[in-house]
Write an enzyme that holds these catalytic residues in place. Structure first.
Site, PDB file in Angstrom:
ATOM      1  N   GLY A 357       0.969   6.335  -2.430  1.00 38.90           N
ATOM      2  CA  GLY A 357       2.332   6.814  -2.225  1.00 38.90           C
ATOM      3  C   GLY A 357       2.488   8.313  -2.087  1.00 38.90           C
ATOM      4  CE  LYS A 358      -2.972  10.887  -1.074  1.00 40.19           C
ATOM      5  NZ  LYS A 358      -3.354   9.467  -1.149  1.00 40.19           N
ATOM      6  CB  THR A 359       2.353   9.957   3.113  1.00 41.14           C
ATOM      7  OG1 THR A 359       0.971  10.272   3.202  1.00 41.14           O
ATOM      8  CG2 THR A 359       3.056  10.427   4.358  1.00 41.14           C
ATOM      9  CB  SER A 676     -21.006   8.625 -15.202  1.00 43.77           C
ATOM     10  OG  SER A 676     -20.836   7.940 -14.002  1.00 43.77           O
ATOM     11  CE  LYS A 719     -16.636   6.782 -13.819  1.00 43.52           C
ATOM     12  NZ  LYS A 719     -17.580   7.538 -14.656  1.00 43.52           N
TER      13      LYS A 719
HETATM   14  N1  LIG Z   1       5.112   3.489  -6.265  1.00 44.09           N
HETATM   15  C1  LIG Z   1       5.456   3.001  -5.064  1.00 44.09           C
HETATM   16  N2  LIG Z   1       6.644   2.415  -4.875  1.00 44.09           N
HETATM   17  C2  LIG Z   1       6.976   1.940  -3.679  1.00 44.09           C
HETATM   18  N3  LIG Z   1       6.210   1.978  -2.592  1.00 44.09           N
HETATM   19  C3  LIG Z   1       5.011   2.555  -2.708  1.00 44.09           C
HETATM   20  C4  LIG Z   1       4.570   3.098  -3.937  1.00 44.09           C
HETATM   21  N4  LIG Z   1       3.349   3.602  -3.765  1.00 44.09           N
HETATM   22  C5  LIG Z   1       3.029   3.387  -2.475  1.00 44.09           C
HETATM   23  N5  LIG Z   1       4.033   2.760  -1.827  1.00 44.09           N
HETATM   24  C6  LIG Z   1       4.034   2.354  -0.424  1.00 44.09           C
HETATM   25  O1  LIG Z   1       2.707   2.109  -0.045  1.00 44.09           O
HETATM   26  C7  LIG Z   1       2.473   2.510   1.282  1.00 44.09           C
HETATM   27  C8  LIG Z   1       1.345   3.484   1.345  1.00 44.09           C
HETATM   28  O2  LIG Z   1       1.729   4.705   0.753  1.00 44.09           O
HETATM   29  P1  LIG Z   1       1.373   6.126   1.372  1.00 44.09           P
HETATM   30  O3  LIG Z   1       2.440   7.092   0.970  1.00 44.09           O
HETATM   31  O4  LIG Z   1       1.095   6.023   2.793  1.00 44.09           O
HETATM   32  O5  LIG Z   1       0.059   6.411   0.577  1.00 44.09           O
HETATM   33  P2  LIG Z   1      -0.886   7.710   0.643  1.00 44.09           P
HETATM   34  O6  LIG Z   1      -0.185   8.755   1.430  1.00 44.09           O
HETATM   35  O7  LIG Z   1      -1.074   8.057  -0.793  1.00 44.09           O
HETATM   36  O8  LIG Z   1      -2.149   7.231   1.248  1.00 44.09           O
HETATM   37  C9  LIG Z   1       3.777   3.088   1.777  1.00 44.09           C
HETATM   38  O9  LIG Z   1       4.477   2.099   2.458  1.00 44.09           O
HETATM   39  C10 LIG Z   1       4.489   3.452   0.489  1.00 44.09           C
HETATM   40  O10 LIG Z   1       5.864   3.444   0.661  1.00 44.09           O
HETATM   41 MG   LIG Z   2      -0.947   9.470   3.242  1.00 46.24          MG
END
Ligand SMILES: Nc1ncnc2c1ncn2[C@@H]1O[C@H](COP(=O)(O)OP(=O)(O)O)[C@@H](O)[C@H]1O
Ligand SMILES: [Mg+2]
Length: 796
Positions: A357-359, A676, A719
């Protein structure tokens, strides 16, 4: 019979006379004129031979080629300037045996090279080839007359043909002399063929280049002419207005863009240049493009920023499940930004495995603060010019990604996501991270200069956010600017919640379906998490969901809007095929020599099995599976420890004399280094030697010392999440890592036992089951028969 005679001679500066040829030239040196007079007074025969160096006025005998031509003087004419013009006819090749200076002229004793009495046979093919080449040569060359060719075509004697062509070739004196010295006619012809082929090639290339140059000149002239004509026509028609319209419009747009003074001056100056250019020229297009960019960049446009923190919190909660700490820190960050009211603070950076969910958090922040959102993926960006643009002098140049994104945002205060900064690479074209540093530096970024725009652009109102899978590949200078927030990954429970609340509704909608068409039961989602994906985030789960929904969409189209299906644990397989992963460890048997380690990689935690096999041998330790140096050392440490404690574990002391040990770490995708895996390797080793199976539901991580002490390691949270995900029930951790358990979600800790240990003895007590067969019996006294009892496959 050798014919020897004494003749006057003239050294020639840059001519080689061939037999059968008539050649005119001018004689000027007094000694040469004397030699000529001498010959004219007697038999009119004279010996002519080239000198090595054409610039020498008085060549010594050893500076004159000894092979020359005996010639007949056909004509001579005294010129008013004292020189004499002569016309000679070549008669025979001859070799000078002796040079003599006599009465101010040069005489030579020559021996004639005998003429071939009968023309050689079987050279017709060669002759016609040479004639063919010579025809091409004459046609391509500007210096030769057609007559030369005609003369050659008529010759029937091969030797004479060779000499005729040789005398017409435009090649160096050395090459000609070389031809003169080849006595055999077929050999001479062969040599000439080689020379002609090379010359024809060269002339062909020349001709092609000339043709091209000519064409280009013609085109340029034509364009110029047409442009002039068009100008004249436009003038005639009074179309000047249209031109004025374009410039007026551009000028208006430039004013409306509210550029800073410097940029506006640049734009107006460019406009002036554009007016002077022919409107349809390539130059004008380049100039117009540049103006379009200057106009399109958001110099002043801003969205109105929302500062309400409650609203921000609400939006973050709406968009994301869980991540409480992360959300809290984001809100704090927003608060500080507001208070300080000067964005000189650090750059927010989300670090964690893919799909956590970073992006999407960054997108949410844009929504919270009412800013536009743009995302620049830095994966694979390796060139400074990609960030900063190419200078306009390059053909087809355009601005770098920063400016392109700003144009896309259409406002000068967007959230600008620098996605995957850790994937940026550098190479010979320059380091993009230095450009990025400037972009992120609040001291500098109010005057960011793109090479194409070539004027300063203010980036100071941009809200930059970065993301990365790992920190360590990011250049230190860049890391120093980042405020890192870690997202370690989700538990199974969290993934299912995220799916129910967010992923399912989102995916159903984006496939054009409604909740009436399709539902996912909790069991179905559990299956997706356990058996179809193995990840820290939810990206693959979302992907699997989408492939189910594609199939549902197809049904809906075929069978009508009323179609409805419930996806359950039982029917997931019909949509996705056979599960990709086994759900739990318990399904697998405990085995001898196979221990389960825990690793920490870019994509989160992972399970790392370690296998040990024994075979009769001499105590060699083999390590396979592409282990890094630290991991190899760790294996040796484990081995030394086991040897030192063999007796206590009931392992024959001298086992290492009779057995080879092979440690293998499969799972090709996981980078294997770090200390590890120490206790895991040691456990697998002891298991193989004592034939006590390792519990399959136990996973472990920890460094081992030579004395068997267990030292702490990193990545505990990741882990443990992985262990939980994969159905491990017991995890063995170094006691010193106890403090890290505070970060691990409660439900994960509740779902399994965590055993904290100080020494490997404790590890073995927990992990090993009672022996299946007696331990490998090997005594010191060369017990070959005992080895015979060892089963073929000692482990597994
Ligand atoms: N905590 C969360 N709640 C709701 N949706 C999430 C959550 N974490 C990830 N997602 C969803 O999962 C998908 C992948 O997330 P993304 O932001 O692309 O990940 P990253 O950028 O970390 O690789 C997206 O559709 C995002 O909205
Ligand atoms: Mg991303």
């Amino acid at each position: 019979m050798d014919v020897i005679e004494t003749l006057p001679m003239v050294p020639l500066r840059d001519v080689v006379v061939f037999p059968h040829m008539m050649i005119p030239f001018v004689i000027g040196r007094p000694s040469s004129i004397k030699a000529l007079d001498h010959a004219l007074a007697k038999t009119k025969r004279i010996f002519l031979s080239a000198q090595h160096d054409a610039t020498r006025d008085n060549p010594a005998p050893d500076e004159i080629y000894t092979l020359g031509t005996v010639c007949n003087i056909v004509q001579s004419l005294k010129l008013p300037d004292g020189n004499v013009k002569v016309l000679v006819e070549g008669l025979d090749r001859a070799r000078a045996l002796e040079f003599r200076e006599e009465g101010g002229l040069l005489k030579v004793v020559v021996k004639l090279v005998p003429r071939e009495s009968e023309p050689p046979t079987g050279v017709e093919g060669l002759m016609s080839k040479v004639i063919g080449l010579f025809e091409q040569y004459v046609k391509l060359s500007n210096n030769l007359h057609y007559d030369a060719m005609l003369a050659a075509v008529r010759v029937e004697d091969p030797g004479k043909l060779a000499d005729t062509i040789a005398s017409h070739l435009v090649v160096s004196v050395e090459e000609k002399q070389n031809l003169l010295e080849i006595v055999s006619a077929p050999e001479r012809l062969t040599r000439i063929a080689t020379i002609l082929e090379a010359e024809v090639d060269k002339l062909n290339v020349d001709r092609r280049i000339q043709g091209r140059v000519k064409k280009q000149m013609e085109r340029a002239q034509k364009e110029y002419y047409l442009n002039e004509k068009m100008k004249a026509i436009q003038k005639e028609l009074g179309r000047k207005d249209e031109r004025n319209n374009e410039t007026d419009e551009l000028r208006k747009k430039i004013e409306q863009a509210r550029m800073p003074k410097e940029a506006e001056d640049k734009a107006l100056q460019e406009l002036k240049r554009l007016e002077a250019m022919p409107p349809m020229s390539a130059e004008a297009t380049v100039s117009r493009n540049y103006l379009d960019w200057l106009i399109a960049v958001p110099w002043q446009k801003k969205t109105r920023e929302r500062k309400d923190l409650h609203a921000a919190e609400k939006i973050l909660n709406e968009d994301h499940y869980g991540l409480e700490k992360v959300k809290e820190r984001i809100v704090e960050f927003l608060a500080v930004r507001q208070l300080v009211n000067n964005p000189k603070g650090p750059i927010l950076c989300f670090v964690g495995p893919p799909g956590v969910g970073k992006t999407s958090l960054a997108r949410s922040i844009a929504r919270c603060t009412n800013r536009k959102f743009v995302r620049l993926s830095l994966g694979g960006v390796r060139d400074e010019a990609e960030v900063r643009g190419h200078r306009r002098t390059y053909i087809g140049a355009f601005p770098g990604q920063i400016i392109q994104m700003m144009k896309k945002a259409g406002s000068r205060n967007p959230v600008f996501l620098l996605d995957e900064v850790d994937k940026m690479s550098m190479d010979f074209r320059g380091d993009p991270s230095s450009a990025l540093l400037e972009v992120l530096d609040p001291e500098q970024n109010h005057s960011f200069t793109d090479h194409y725009l070539d004027t300063e652009f203010d980036l100071s109102s941009v809200f930059f956010i970065a993301t990365a899978n790992v920190l360590h590949t990011i250049p230190q200078a860049l890391q120093d600017r980042l405020e890192v927030i870690r997202l370690p990954g989700y538990t199974e429970h969290e993934k299912i919640e995220i799916a129910q609340r967010h992923l399912v509704p989102k995916q159903v909608k984006s496939h054009g379906l409604s909740p009436e068409n399709v539902t996912f039961s909790e069991g179905a989602l559990e299956e997706l998490v356990r058996r179809y994906t193995r990840e820290a985030g939810v990206r693959n789960m979302e992907r699997e969901m989408s492939s189910i929904l594609r199939k549902v969409a197809r049904k809906v189209v075929l069978e009508g809007r009323g179609y409805s299906v419930a996806i359950t644990a039982e029917n997931v397989g019909e949509f996705l095929g056979v599960p990709r992963y086994r759900a739990t460890r318990q399904e697998e048997h405990s085995e001898i020599g196979l221990a389960t380690g825990l690793a920490w990689t870019e994509v989160g935690g992972e399970i790392l099995p370690i296998e040990v096999t024994l075979m009769p041998g001499k105590g060699a330790l083999r390590l396979t599976g592409k282990l890094g140096d630290v991991m190899q050392e760790s294996a040796h440490a484990a081995m030394s420890f086991v040897r030192s404690r063999a007796e206590e574990y009931g392992i024959p002391r001298e086992f290492n004399r009779k057995l080879d040990v092979h440690i293998h770490v499969p799972e090709g995708a996981i980078p294997k280094d770090g200390p590890s895996a120490g206790i895991t390797m040691c456990t697998a080793l002891v298991s193989a030697l004592t034939r006590m199976p390792v519990r399959r539901d136990v996973a472990m991580t920890g460094e081992i010392t030579l004395r068997g002490k267990v030292l702490p390691i990193g990545g505990v949270k990741e882990k443990l999440l992985a262990a939980h995900r994969l159905g491990v029930t017991t995890v063995i951790l170094p006691r010193e890592n106890e403090k890290d358990l505070a970060d691990v979600p409660k439900n994960v800790l509740e779902a399994m036992r965590v055993e904290l240990v100080d020494h490997i003895d404790e590890v073995l007590k927990i992990a090993l089951l009672p022996p299946e067969t007696p331990p490998a019996q090997v005594s010191a006294e060369g017990a070959g028969d005992e080895l015979g009892q060892v089963p073929d496959r000692m482990t597994h």
